[in-house]
Design an enzyme around this catalytic site. Structure first.
Site, PDB file in Angstrom:
ATOM      1  CD  GLU A 179     -15.731 -20.738  -5.193  1.00 27.06           C
ATOM      2  OE1 GLU A 179     -16.941 -20.642  -5.442  1.00 27.06           O
ATOM      3  OE2 GLU A 179     -14.900 -21.107  -6.048  1.00 27.06           O
ATOM      4  CD  GLU A 358     -13.042 -24.660  -6.678  1.00 24.33           C
ATOM      5  OE1 GLU A 358     -13.722 -24.079  -7.557  1.00 24.33           O
ATOM      6  OE2 GLU A 358     -13.493 -25.010  -5.576  1.00 24.33           O
TER       7      GLU A 358
END
Ligand code: IFM
Length: 458
Positions: A179, A358
């Site tokens: 991320e 995720e």
């Protein structure tokens, strides 16, 4: 591809085609969120250690000093994964354990921990999926400019080389960054994450140096472990306009550029979203000859993190709310947006393979089963509805090979501290005892059968 309407309901297990038999089921964590042992075996301070000391930075005033004490309990945690029958474990490596000051002298003791972890996983047939950077930058590097500085990208490549040198004979899947949007935006633009800086242009410089670091690290992985698969993990929070008005639509475009296209487009060889870069006044001075080609080097796998969507208004200070069920983070539960995202990725890009790296939710976890375990039907509903979208995408031909529940266990949820619980395994933060929640038992069943059973039907 069929996109199902907004709903938490999915067809009953009997109606569901099973997941492919070679589909990989896993759970994910990250170093700072679970390891604790913040000074053990020569670990240096990270930006999160310093940030946690700032008055008001962490909602409950906590830090990562102990966290889940995974550093000392990794053997038990691997047993837990094995008992759940999971085939893969996604974890990250703490840069300040390996290079306590970010560069310079290597700390072999820090690498020993991951060496033991990887061996323990392989001993019980669990594939290690290693992420090189999940936000815990060595503080010394931040003091020298952090991701604002190009030097950090070079230091990251050297760190990546040291890790892959040591573990590359056994780890077959590598992600460079987790991320990068959150690292650059929350860390350098909004200041809600470490290092807590607040400048849009610093954030843009950081985003480029993160991606440069990805490209440089990828080269090192390729040369040391040519047979391993390698890629990057990006998070997506699709934005939709509050109204059809021109201003809301334009603002949504800007948000989607900044949050959802800023990283994937350069990786796909399309460069930074030009109009939004200009709108934000970023002259791309940091971009040097050759950088964009390095960043666009082919990856084997794209990791997709998805939690929620966002509704965008152009009105200053107006945050539109929809009457949608929400998680304990206040995030909309919106599996439809996940289905649409997967569809958009499949039709708009050309990556050879995807993993859902995720997906999960924080829930209040205040119901208990008669045996005392957390009765988190709401979390099971969340997983079920999102996994149904994965199944749809696979049926539509999208090459999704794996799914990782976030998270294996309750942990340090960054600026929220320990109050937000994302785990399928409960952690008692007084005793550090782990106990699988009902969702963990359900997920173990999913991993064993490839089906999405309705817990209310049994
Ligand atoms: O806990 C985080 C994780 O570190 C990165 N992705 C989102 C999760 C939930 O906020």
């Amino acid at each position: 591809m069929t996109i199902k309407p907004d709903s938490m309901s999915v067809a009953s297990a009997d109606d569901q085609p099973p997941f492919p038999t070679d589909f990989t089921w896993g759970a994910a964590t990250s170093s700072f969120q679970i390891e604790g042992a913040s000074t053990a075996d020569g670990r240096g301070p990270s930006i999160w250690d310093d940030f946690c000391k700032r008055e008001g930075a962490i909602a409950d005033g906590t830090n990562g000093d102990i966290a889940c004490d995974h550093y000392h309990r990794s053997g038990d945690d691997v047993d837990l994964l094995a008992r759940l029958g999971l085939g893969a474990y996604r974890f990250s490596i703490a840069w300040p354990r390996v290079y306590p000051t970010g560069s310079g002298a290597l700390n072999p003791l820090g690498l020993d921990h991951y060496d033991r972890l990887v061996d323990a996983l392989l001993a019980v047939d669990i594939d290690p999926y290693a992420t090189l950077y999940h936000w815990d930058l060595p503080q010394t590097l931040e003091d020298a400019g952090g991701w604002r500085s190009r030097e950090t990208a070079y230091a990251f490549a050297d760190y990546a080389e040291a890790v892959v040198d040591r573990l590359g004979d056994r780890v077959s899947s590598w992600s460079t960054l987790n991320e990068p949007f959150v690292s650059a935006n929350h860390g350098y633009v909004t200041g809600e994450h470490a290092p807590g800086r607040t400048s849009m242009l610093e954030g843009m410089a950081a985003s480029h140096h993160l991606l440069l670091g990805h490209g440089l690290a990828l080269e090192r992985i390729r040369s040391i472990a040519p047979d391993a698969e390698a890629g990057i993990v990006l998070n997506f929070t699709p934005a939709e306009p509050d109204t059809d008005g021109v201003a809301d639509v334009a603002e949504t475009e800007r948000v989607n550029d900044l949050e959802n296209r800023w990283y994937i487009d350069p990786i796909a060889g399309r460069g930074y979203p030009e109009a939004t870069a200009q709108l934000e006044g970023w002259n791309q001075n940091e971009v040097e000859d050759g950088d964009m080609a390095l960043i666009a080097a082919p990856i084997d796998v794209l990791g997709v993190n998805f939690y929620t969507r966002q509704v965008v208004s152009a009105l200053e200070g107006h945050k539109p709310e929809r009457p949608t069920p929400k998680t304990d983070m206040g995030w909309d539960i919106h599996p439809h947006s996940f289905g649409k995202l997967l569809h958009d990725l499949q039709t708009g890009y050309d990556f050879p393979k995807y993993i859902i790296s995720e997906n999960g939710c924080a829930m209040p976890d205040n119901a208990r089963m008669p045996d005392g375990r957390v009765d988190d039907l709401d979390r099971i509903d969340y997983f079920r509805a999102h996994l149904a979208r994965v199944l749809d995408a696979i049926a539509a031909g999208m090459p999704i090979a794996a799914y990782f529940a976030w998270s294996l266990m309750d942990n340090f949820e960054w600026a929220h501290g320990y109050a937000k619980r994302f785990g399928i395994v409960e952690v008692d933060f007084d005793t550090l005892e782990r106990r699988p929640k009902r969702s963990a038992l359900w997920y173990a069943d999913v991993a064993a059968t490839g089906m999405l059973p309705d817990p209310r039907a049994t």
